[in-house]
Design an enzyme around this catalytic site. Structure first.
Site, short mmCIF file in Angstrom:
data_model
loop_
_atom_site.label_atom_id
_atom_site.label_comp_id
_atom_site.label_asym_id
_atom_site.label_seq_id
_atom_site.Cartn_x
_atom_site.Cartn_y
_atom_site.Cartn_z
N HIS A 60 0.85 -1.19 0.00
CA HIS A 60 0.00 0.00 0.00
C HIS A 60 0.89 1.24 0.00
CE1 HIS A 60 0.66 -0.89 4.28
NE2 HIS A 60 0.43 0.39 4.52
N HIS A 62 1.38 3.91 2.01
CA HIS A 62 1.89 4.67 3.17
C HIS A 62 3.40 4.79 3.03
CE1 HIS A 62 -1.74 3.44 5.89
NE2 HIS A 62 -2.05 4.37 5.00
N ASP A 64 5.82 4.51 5.05
CA ASP A 64 6.64 3.50 5.70
C ASP A 64 6.59 2.15 4.98
OD1 ASP A 64 3.95 3.47 6.65
OD2 ASP A 64 4.54 2.27 8.38
N HIS A 65 5.87 2.07 3.88
CA HIS A 65 5.82 0.87 3.05
C HIS A 65 6.26 1.15 1.61
CE1 HIS A 65 3.63 -1.80 5.88
NE2 HIS A 65 3.33 -0.62 6.40
#
Length: 112
Positions: A60, A62, A64-65
């Site tokens: 996804h 975000h 942090d991904h």
């Protein structure tokens, strides 16, 4: 097959952990699941040969991904990556990646 936790921290790097990034290697596979904002330094710290990674799967959007993907690609450019790289993820990943790559390197008008 081997799973290495390159990063499993939250968005703020609590406890000194890197953002989400899992490295899967095996006889015929070498790929990442997610590439959070701090993934490139984490991969370098673990001496992961980034040129050998064939695929990056993004779960996804975000930061942090997904936020480290532009830096991974910039590193690939400057280290003269020789292998093809497939990037897969949710619908719209190509458009988001184009925008994200440009955001970090746009110089505002009038700036020096």
């Amino acid at each position: 097959m081997q799973l290495r936790f390159v990063g499993c921290g939250d968005a703020l790097g609590s406890g000194g952990r890197f953002n989400t990034c899992f490295h899967i290697i095996g006889e015929r596979v070498n790929f990442l699941i997610d590439c959070g904002a701090s993934s490139l330094p984490a991969l370098k710290r673990l001496d992961v040969v980034r040129n050998d990674i064939d695929l990056i799967l993004i779960t996804h959007f975000h930061g942090d991904h997904f936020g480290g993907l532009p830096f991974f690609l910039l590193d690939a450019q400057f280290t003269r990556r020789t292998r093809p790289l497939v990037i897969a993820g949710p619908e719209g990943i190509e458009a988001r990646l184009v925008v994200r790559r440009g955001e970090g390197y746009v110089v505002p008008r009038g700036a020096r």
